[in-house]
Design a protein around this motif. Sequence first.
Motif, PDB file in Angstrom:
ATOM      1  N   GLU A  74      27.828  10.441  43.610  1.00 49.29           N
ATOM      2  CA  GLU A  74      28.447  11.563  42.906  1.00 49.29           C
ATOM      3  C   GLU A  74      28.439  12.810  43.794  1.00 49.29           C
TER       4      GLU A  74
ATOM      5  N   TYR B 178      21.135   6.061  43.993  1.00 49.51           N
ATOM      6  CA  TYR B 178      22.399   5.681  44.632  1.00 49.51           C
ATOM      7  C   TYR B 178      23.581   6.316  43.914  1.00 49.51           C
ATOM      8  N   GLU B 179      23.596   6.232  42.586  1.00 43.78           N
ATOM      9  CA  GLU B 179      24.683   6.819  41.804  1.00 43.78           C
ATOM     10  C   GLU B 179      24.729   8.336  41.992  1.00 43.78           C
ATOM     11  N   ARG B 180      23.567   8.968  42.040  1.00 45.46           N
ATOM     12  CA  ARG B 180      23.502  10.413  42.242  1.00 45.46           C
ATOM     13  C   ARG B 180      24.047  10.781  43.621  1.00 45.46           C
TER      14      ARG B 180
ATOM     15  N   MET C 215      20.751   8.628  36.025  1.00 45.28           N
ATOM     16  CA  MET C 215      21.451   7.954  37.111  1.00 45.28           C
ATOM     17  C   MET C 215      20.452   7.478  38.159  1.00 45.28           C
TER      18      MET C 215
END
Length: 51
Positions: free
Chosen positions: A17, A12-14, A9
């Motif tokens: 989440e 940003y995605e991490r 990931m």
Amino acid sequence: MANVQSKTMSPYERAMEDMAKAAAAHVKAVTDYNIMMGVLEDPAEEEETDE
């Protein structure tokens, strides 16, 4: 498996989440507090019936 997914990931995605997990934990904490204080009824408790 979650560890493998987190490495693929983007930062940003991490972060998104992690923020979603934190928001879910916050909602659960507020709900649990309101149940404890008697503002909300506990859905896990069985309803009392007047017989």
